[in-house]
Design a protein around this motif. Structure first.
Motif, PDB file in Angstrom:
ATOM      1  N   TYR A 100      -6.393  12.771  -4.446  1.00 37.28           N
ATOM      2  CA  TYR A 100      -6.802  13.194  -3.100  1.00 37.28           C
ATOM      3  C   TYR A 100      -8.261  13.628  -3.081  1.00 37.28           C
ATOM      4  N   ASN A 142      -5.141  16.047   6.282  1.00 40.81           N
ATOM      5  CA  ASN A 142      -4.068  15.201   5.740  1.00 40.81           C
ATOM      6  C   ASN A 142      -3.076  16.094   5.000  1.00 40.81           C
ATOM      7  N   LYS A 172       0.822  -1.223   0.000  1.00 36.47           N
ATOM      8  CA  LYS A 172       0.000   0.000   0.000  1.00 36.47           C
ATOM      9  C   LYS A 172       0.853   1.269   0.000  1.00 36.47           C
ATOM     10  N   TYR A 173       2.095   1.123   0.431  1.00 34.74           N
ATOM     11  CA  TYR A 173       2.994   2.274   0.546  1.00 34.74           C
ATOM     12  C   TYR A 173       4.387   1.889   0.073  1.00 34.74           C
ATOM     13  N   TYR A 200       1.693  13.559   3.824  1.00 35.76           N
ATOM     14  CA  TYR A 200       1.423  13.868   2.417  1.00 35.76           C
ATOM     15  C   TYR A 200       2.264  15.040   1.916  1.00 35.76           C
ATOM     16  N   GLU A 252       2.697  -2.444   3.912  1.00 38.28           N
ATOM     17  CA  GLU A 252       1.244  -2.423   4.021  1.00 38.28           C
ATOM     18  C   GLU A 252       0.822  -1.231   4.885  1.00 38.28           C
ATOM     19  N   GLN A 253       1.684  -0.886   5.870  1.00 35.60           N
ATOM     20  CA  GLN A 253       1.392   0.235   6.769  1.00 35.60           C
ATOM     21  C   GLN A 253       2.074   1.506   6.265  1.00 35.60           C
ATOM     22  N   GLN A 254       1.487   2.653   6.621  1.00 38.24           N
ATOM     23  CA  GLN A 254       2.100   3.935   6.276  1.00 38.24           C
ATOM     24  C   GLN A 254       3.462   4.035   6.971  1.00 38.24           C
ATOM     25  N   ARG A 278       2.333   6.999  -0.778  1.00 36.70           N
ATOM     26  CA  ARG A 278       1.272   6.037  -0.939  1.00 36.70           C
ATOM     27  C   ARG A 278       1.481   5.381  -2.307  1.00 36.70           C
ATOM     28  N   MET A 279       0.999   4.145  -2.457  1.00 35.49           N
ATOM     29  CA  MET A 279       1.274   3.394  -3.692  1.00 35.49           C
ATOM     30  C   MET A 279       0.841   4.165  -4.950  1.00 35.49           C
ATOM     31  N   ASP A 280      -0.363   4.771  -4.895  1.00 36.98           N
ATOM     32  CA  ASP A 280      -0.838   5.465  -6.103  1.00 36.98           C
ATOM     33  C   ASP A 280       0.027   6.697  -6.408  1.00 36.98           C
ATOM     34  N   GLU A 281       0.587   7.319  -5.375  1.00 39.11           N
ATOM     35  CA  GLU A 281       1.496   8.449  -5.606  1.00 39.11           C
ATOM     36  C   GLU A 281       2.799   7.952  -6.236  1.00 39.11           C
TER      37      GLU A 281
END
Lengths: 197, 303
Positions: B294, B302, B153-154, B252, B234-236, B183-186
């Motif tokens: 976002y 955030n 996820k990260y 962020y 998986e965790q931030q 984050r993964m999408d970033e």
């Protein structure tokens, strides 16, 4: 002594002379405005610490006469502090008073810095012989504001720094030493029932 | 839909001559402001508006005004201490939630990637900004080679830890090594790149050699330098400035003039080499590309 104070007057203007030259010759790096503002802030604090060093230093044999240039040291601190504040207002805020006031209210390091400068203001105004005479014993009490101003100046520096607090800490140590040195004298004053502040 | 990077800024924006002309203009403006102050004029109205173009920052300035605390906390320290960063040999560990974890040499890491040019705005949280022509490749192309697992996820990044050579790491200014994360999408966004060069040259040590992250819509501290480890999690992940002062530096850290910062007024910025401040753009002007990431988030919480 007159020669010494003339010499000091020239020395006191040297940082400004260097700054002017450096600005002209583009020696202030990638962010010259920031550099110039910080430079003046540094010198304001250094002159203030020097001013506060006079009392301990004049105990050194041969340096008794330093007291005669203390006012000039203090006024140089005020001079560079004024340039520092003017630099901030003119070159950082571009006379945008709204954003300046917002800064003053919202950013603790700016608030504390402004207080430090405001406390120096009455001291500079009342630094003449005339005011010394007119204010009499209150003159000394008024001028004890310099200690608060110096403490605020160091706190201002500390709060401004993001992570590496070594430099403001060193300045804080110097100021603390200058204060601790005064404690015995203050104890005597207290015994004589004159409040220190 | 495949993303096509349309360079708004190109190498043609790099015009050092113009900088010299600019300097004259700056000095003239400085004199004007001084005169304005004496005359009681507001230089905001006395002067014309600052140009809003994105001319590349002169190379000399981009390489001598750096935040790279491993090489010292002064702005010119990293350039002065650049040789203290030993970049050869260099290898990167890629681990965590990937099918093919491993330690790869720099050579091996870079080999399959075609180097492209990206001219990006760089906005520091300290409210100064630059325009840098980077050379690099999308981070997502690198991550895909190691086949991220479904639970990734990260992405966490680490800078070299070498207190024997890096002067800044001899004191605990930050909790070394420097850490950052996305984050993964970033991380998978096409604007996010791994840079290996700038201004057509290999990356100078003070700018994060031999490879660094560049995320142009976030404050500069997110773009971690001299990377030695990339971990999918998986965790931030923990990030250095957030650990240091979480009320000032969020995970962020998107450039956002609307989110107040306790230390600096983020509404405007000083473009290095310019006299007047210019307004700061949301997402550093890359909102068209990244605002969607976002869409359902409260950016003031955030931050």
């Amino acid at each position: 002594m007159i020669a010494a104070s003339r010499f000091l007057f020239v020395v006191g203007l040297l940082p400004l002379a260097w700054l002017t030259y450096a600005a002209w010759q583009d020696l202030l790096g990638a962010n010259p405005i920031e550099r110039a503002i910080r430079f003046c802030g540094d010198w304001a604090l250094w002159w203030l610490l020097l001013t506060l060093s006079v009392r301990p230093l004049r105990r050194v044999p041969g340096l008794t006469e330093l007291i005669r240039v203390r006012r000039m040291l203090g006024l140089f601190s005020f001079f560079y502090a004024t340039l520092h504040v003017m630099g901030y207002v003119a070159l950082d805020r571009y006379f945008d008073w709204e954003s300046t006031v917002r800064d003053l209210l919202k950013r603790p390091y700016i608030t504390v810095g402004a207080l430090s400068f405001l406390l120096l203001l009455p001291l500079a105004i009342t630094s003449t012989y005339g005011y010394m005479k007119r204010l009499g014993r209150y003159w000394g009490r008024l001028h004890r504001l310099v200690y608060i101003s110096a403490a605020f100046a160091v706190v201002h520096y500390w709060l401004m720094v993001k992570a590496d607090h070594l430099q403001p800490a060193l300045h804080g140590v110097v100021l603390t030493m200058l204060m601790v040195w005064r404690i015995p004298a203050w104890k005597i004053t207290m015994r004589n029932k004159t409040p220190p502040f | 839909m495949p993303f096509r990077w349309n360079p708004e800024l190109t190498m043609q924006d790099v015009t050092p001559e113009e900088y010299f002309l600019e300097r004259r203009r700056l000095m003239k403006q400085a004199a004007l402001v001084g005169a304005g102050a004496v005359l009681g004029l507001n230089p905001l109205t006395a002067l014309g508006g600052e140009s809003q173009d994105d001319t590349a920052t002169p190379y000399e300035k981009a390489t001598h005004y750096n935040n790279f605390y491993e090489l010292g906390t002064g702005k010119d320290d990293p350039a002065a201490n650049a040789d203290k960063l030993l970049i050869s040999p260099w290898s990167v560990i890629i681990d965590g939630a990937v099918t093919k974890p491993g330690k790869v040499s720099l050579e091996e890491l870079l080999k399959p990637h075609a180097i492209e040019e990206r001219v990006y705005r760089l906005r520091c949280v300290e409210t100064w900004s630059m325009v840098i022509p980077w050379q690099g490749f999308p981070l997502r192309d690198l991550l895909r080679r190691f086949d991220p697992l479904g639970n990734a996820k990260y992405v966490a990044f680490e800078t070299l830890l070498d207190p024997q050579h890096l002067p800044g790491q001899t004191r605990k200014i930050l909790d070394w090594p420097y850490r950052e994360g996305l984050r993964m999408d970033e991380a998978m966004h096409p604007l996010t790149i791994i840079a290996t060069g700038m201004y057509g040259r290999s990356l100078p040590n003070q700018n994060g050699a031999p490879l660094r992250l560049v995320v142009p819509w976030k404050y500069g501290f997110k773009s971690i330098k001299s990377i030695v480890r990339i971990t999918l999690t998986e965790q931030q992940p923990l990030t250095s400035w957030n650990q240091m002062a979480s009320e000032e530096y969020g995970f962020y850290a998107n450039v956002n003039p609307l989110v107040p910062h306790p230390r600096w007024d983020q509404e405007s910025e000083r473009r290095i080499g310019e006299f007047r401040r210019r307004p700061t753009l949301i997402f550093n002007g890359y909102g068209d590309h990244v605002a969607g990431l976002y869409a359902h988030m409260d950016l003031s919480r955030n931050f």
